[in-house]
Design a protein around this motif. Structure first.
Motif: not given
Length: 87
Positions: A25-29
């Motif tokens: 995802d955009k958060k890097g998760d």
């Protein structure tokens, strides 16, 4: 979570949850797609084995004996993991 081949087995208070990595995802998760909600670990492993069997048939042109050999390899891997998890 337990990693089994390309799948992950998680659990909550009610059942096991079989997931597959879907991306980042955009958060890097890491984001997962939930595939099944089996009630037992052995059912989770069986579902993964069956999915891998279907994948082998879908993605390859094999003779029956070649397919059986590949299925047996997958089954051996799953059985080893099952023994570690259940033993």
């Amino acid at each position: 979570m337990i990693k089994v081949l390309d799948y992950y087995i998680d659990a909550d208070a009610h059942c096991y949850i079989v997931k597959k990595e879907a991306g980042i995802d955009k958060k890097g998760d890491t984001v997962y797609t939930t595939l099944w909600y089996p009630s037992t670990m052995s059912t989770a492993l069986e579902l993964i084995a069956h999915a891998e069997h279907r994948k082998i048939v879908c993605e390859n042109d094999l003779s029956l004996s070649e397919a059986i050999t590949r299925f047996e390899q997958i089954n051996a891997q799953i059985k080893e993991i099952g023994g570690l998890v259940n033993g």
